[in-house]
Design an enzyme around this catalytic site. Sequence first.
Site, mmCIF file in Angstrom:
data_model
loop_
_atom_site.group_PDB
_atom_site.id
_atom_site.type_symbol
_atom_site.label_atom_id
_atom_site.label_comp_id
_atom_site.label_asym_id
_atom_site.label_seq_id
_atom_site.Cartn_x
_atom_site.Cartn_y
_atom_site.Cartn_z
ATOM 1 N N HIS A 93 -7.249 -5.716 -1.361
ATOM 2 C CA HIS A 93 -6.035 -4.987 -0.970
ATOM 3 C C HIS A 93 -5.074 -5.883 -0.197
ATOM 4 O O HIS A 93 -3.881 -5.618 -0.156
ATOM 5 C CB HIS A 93 -6.438 -3.782 -0.119
ATOM 6 N N ASP A 121 -8.737 -5.275 -5.754
ATOM 7 C CA ASP A 121 -8.312 -4.116 -4.971
ATOM 8 C C ASP A 121 -8.820 -2.868 -5.675
ATOM 9 O O ASP A 121 -8.258 -2.435 -6.675
ATOM 10 C CB ASP A 121 -6.793 -4.078 -4.846
ATOM 11 N N SER A 125 0.845 -1.181 0.000
ATOM 12 C CA SER A 125 0.000 0.000 0.000
ATOM 13 C C SER A 125 0.893 1.249 0.000
ATOM 14 O O SER A 125 1.692 1.415 -0.925
ATOM 15 C CB SER A 125 -0.955 -0.034 1.198
#
Length: 713
Positions: free
Chosen positions: A684, A652, A571
């Site tokens: 994610h 995601d 991320s």
Amino acid sequence: MLGLRSCANAAAVLAALPLVLAITPEQMLAAPRRSEAIPNRSGTLAAFTSTSYSFDTHNTSTSWNLLDLKTGEISLLYNGSEISEMIWIGPTDTSVLYVNGTNSEVDGGVELWVSDTSSFDQGYMVASIPAPLSGLKAAVTPSGAINFLMNGQRYPNGTAYNEALAETPASTARLYDSIYVRHWNRWLTPETFTLFAGTLTPASDSSTSSSAWSFSGELRDLLAGIEGQAETPVQPFGDSGDYDITHDGSTVAFLTKAPELPYANYTASYIFLVPHDGSAVGAPFNCHNCSATPESARGASAAPRFSPDGSSIAYFQMDGETYESDKSKIYIARLDGSITVTELADDWDRSPTQLRWAPDGQSLFVAAQDVGRERLFSLPIDAGADYVPTNYSDPGAIAAFHILPDSSALVSSSSVYSSRDFYIATPEDKTWLFTSNSTDPELSGLGPEAVSDFWYQGNFTTVHGWIVYPEGFTDTSTYPLAFIIHGGPQSAFLNSWSTRWNLRTWADQGYVVVAINPTGSTSYGQAFTDAIQNNWGSYPYDDLVKGWEYINSSQEFPYIDTAHGIAAGASYGGYMVNWIQGHDLGRQFQALVTHDGVTSTLNQYTTEELWFMQHDFNGTWWDNRDNYERYDPIRYAKNFATPQFVVHNSKDYRLPVSEGVFLFNVLQELGVDSRFLNFPDEGHWVLNRENSRVWHEEIFRFINSYSGASGST
């Protein structure tokens, strides 16, 4: 339990340690995952689940267990995955109400059962729920009825939605007139989440009836009549913590994002009060225009909890209405007569996440991140601005807690070396009931000796980092550096267990893991967190460079081989790895790993939570384009040279898969050794255990081939 050791003497201590067992990805993923321990009313027993996985049969196995809070003894209550939730409620201290996740009458529905832990096999069904509702909460009314709450999706007409019974449309088209269109890992549909209320009515003489409760079948939509797009729990992470019920079952509190504001642009949320019987439409007491709301309180609310007598409600609320990581302030609203709201411990520079009342209603307990840990604190309900809450907990990370009748706390926690611990805490003492690293064979030998922390000078303050040591560590040997960078960016590496980024599992590939909490991290004060705004590639990068230089040059770390190091992150951590790839620090690593990261900051409007980038980049893409271009990793693509492993998942929607494909295409075109891993069914995070095993195996195979680490998968 031994305490964490500081880095100054870590090497000397660890040199004398006995050999501990390595933990492989398969062991870590197969090991039992335990829920929080939930105590009964008297504080004598607690129930929890334990779920393990077999890579031989590819199946999970779940059990419900009872923990004796006096002796620490654990006994099996039920073996099977059918029971999804259980709460203590009913005529005796061992009475329970539980959710059976399968419905014998309605496909896709669930059932409510009552039983007693002293004779569990004699339980019986009391309600057939025609939809997959969850998040059970309940209270006994003065008449002896049980008023319960469950959440789930509803049709626009307010009836419970059951996907298993829904008609399949002739067309798969989706049509939207406003955002969101999708969120995290799902496309939004007309069906929204709501809170349903129901009542179990006692028999006139329950002592003579084997079926002492009945259910009319009525489920009331408690969000009915509210104007705008009210929804609870707040998606995608909301759960039963987003609502509460008074001890007499009469009144319900729930939070929803501000119904009148665009969900994609604002984080603001309100707490509504509504009668359980649905006799009135719910109304908020802390909305932007509510007279009781403090002027500055315009942001996200959380954790509404009624006092034991129902006269007050405690909750958290942020100030910023477009900032998801603002400080959560502690408030108490007094509900008798005209509502008045008071803030507690105004000057306390921490942001609590969990809240419960003391049994006497005179103090609160809150959990908050604090210097790389998640700790438990208490404070009186009249705490002034300068009050410093009292710490109750050990140096690990609290997953959940419950307050017992004597005002001690039953804590469910974890650490880098233990996936679940249960203990009873007072300010003076900790009574340990269970530790997974002394119970589970997969975690055998893991202990606090294999983790330490350190501080060094960063940009404008000292910066904190964790060090995790591998199996058989000695300070006379050298180990490649694994430089792991957290996501968020307003997040932190805590002394906690993770099944996604398990630092000990990385270390046991033959690395010394260094996990730094740079500018933007939480748990070190709000100013440190806020400083990342409009500075994604500056302050945090500088902190990481200084951290690498400190490790590389300090005589405290002769055992860390920085010349054969790797860096990895997910991320925002993936963004930072991509940023590092284009800058000088990237040449210091033998391999890099990016999981679902940002390749170009100019693509931020492909996400859904628009408030996020508009806050962090200090404006919109069209009015403040320079802010988005300034720290764009792809601007420095000509510098990309370090071998890189790229992971990006198809579901995601926070950071769409095109970011990963974009990065991989560029690396391949530049001739940089690289691999791309995709899971079409993951969002994610990689949550499926079989997928996670592949994730670990492929990443470790790649980085070990460049670093020379000795690990095996």
